[in-house]
Design a protein around this motif. Structure first.
Motif, PDB file in Angstrom:
ATOM      1  N   THR A  26      43.197  25.448  34.904  1.00 42.74           N
ATOM      2  CA  THR A  26      44.333  26.365  34.990  1.00 42.74           C
ATOM      3  C   THR A  26      45.480  25.900  34.103  1.00 42.74           C
ATOM      4  OG1 THR A  26      43.694  26.847  37.273  1.00 42.74           O
ATOM      5  CG2 THR A  26      45.902  27.527  36.592  1.00 42.74           C
ATOM      6  N   ALA A 219      40.949  33.299  41.502  1.00 42.99           N
ATOM      7  CA  ALA A 219      41.458  33.861  40.252  1.00 42.99           C
ATOM      8  C   ALA A 219      41.398  35.369  40.432  1.00 42.99           C
ATOM      9  CB  ALA A 219      40.642  33.428  39.044  1.00 42.99           C
ATOM     10  N   GLN A 235      46.019  35.774  36.354  1.00 40.68           N
ATOM     11  CA  GLN A 235      46.943  35.109  37.263  1.00 40.68           C
ATOM     12  C   GLN A 235      46.900  35.813  38.621  1.00 40.68           C
ATOM     13  OE1 GLN A 235      48.562  32.858  38.731  1.00 40.68           O
ATOM     14  NE2 GLN A 235      50.253  32.400  37.326  1.00 40.68           N
TER      15      GLN A 235
END
Length: 292
Positions: A26, A219, A235
């Motif tokens: 991430t 996710a 996001q």
């Protein structure tokens, strides 16, 4: 939690973030030391790591770095890729996966995430490929158990079945995992890969009843998908996935482990890491943990 993360009355609640884990991918722009330092400063307790950067840093050194910062490694990605037809390739995969198990043990994580592998070139035999996955699990599960590591089989979205993962649904993952003791082989519930499946609620319940949920990853699904697809995770809160519903389902199934945010997204990688971490934490609070 540190003031680097959201500081509203709910966001700052320790219980809210006690399960929060950030996957290394991430915030890929951070080196391993930067990730560990950034998480420690922000009060983030859990990190999911990947083998390549850990190997580059040194497994023993990485384990010491994380431990000294007071962090917990919630998972190691990844092992797997068991579907080759060639016997030497299959043997090589087993060697690599035994190394991955040893790395996970050294890092102190109980969870090694496995991606099964896709169809070999020229093959259309999905059933045969899945049976080779089962054969590999049979070889590796006792070895992992002896090391204190559980294998966590991750189903990927069907668009990856040809080249990356012939295990596409949680039901398929469970059908393989359930051939082995639950403490040896579990499954990964990843919202990005499973959100579309209208049986997912019952399958999460099945996984929980059998003690099979080894990891829970988040996710969002955004469109249009980018070229290459793999780097198109959104996001939290930007897409089609009901993230809070998923968290409620895994909670109801008895899972109490880490909730790991794993977003492959080049736009996030172009931003300052601390900014991304703070934003992910805020989205986690708002879209995953808050009650309706």
């Amino acid at each position: 939690m540190s003031s680097d993360l959201p500081t509203g009355p709910e966001e700052a609640n320790e219980a809210l973030f006690s399960r929060f884990s950030i996957n290394q991918q991430t915030i890929k722009q951070w080196s391993l030391p930067e990730l560990v330092d950034g998480c420690a400063k922000a009060g983030v307790r859990g990190v999911g790591l990947w083998r390549a950067p850990v190997q580059e840093y040194g497994v023993a050194a990485a384990a010491r770095l994380v431990r000294d910062a007071g962090l917990t490694v919630t998972s190691l990605c990844r092992g797997g890729f068991f579907t080759a037809l060639d016997s030497k390739d299959r043997a090589d995969a087993l060697v690599d996966n035994r190394a991955a198990i040893e790395e996970a043990a050294a890092l102190g994580t109980e969870t090694l995430v496995l991606v099964s592998g896709g169809l070999p070139a020229g093959s259309r035999d999905l059933h045969g490929a899945r049976e080779r996955v089962a054969d590999a699990l049979g070889e590796l599960a006792p070895y992992a158990a002896d090391a204190g590591v559980r294998l966590a089989l991750e189903p990927l979205h069907p668009m990856y079945a040809a080249d990356r993962c012939v295990v596409s649904t949680l039901a398929q993952a469970l059908a393989l995992a359930e051939r082995f003791p639950a403490e040896q082989v579990g499954v990964v519930v990843d919202t990005y890969h499973l959100w579309w499946d209208d049986t997912i609620g019952s399958q999460i319940g099945r996984a929980g009843a059998g003690g099979r949920i080894a990891a829970f990853q988040l996710a969002d699904w955004v469109t249009p998908l980018p070229a290459g697809v793999l780097l198109g995770r959104g996001q939290l809160g930007d897409g089609a996935v009901n993230l809070r519903w998923f968290r409620e389902q895994v909670d109801a199934a008895g899972y109490r482990g880490p909730v790991e945010v794993e977003i492959f997204n080049p736009e996030l990688w172009e931003r300052p890491g601390a900014e991304v971490l703070a934003e992910v934490a805020e989205r986690f609070a708002r879209h995953v943990m808050h009650a309706r």
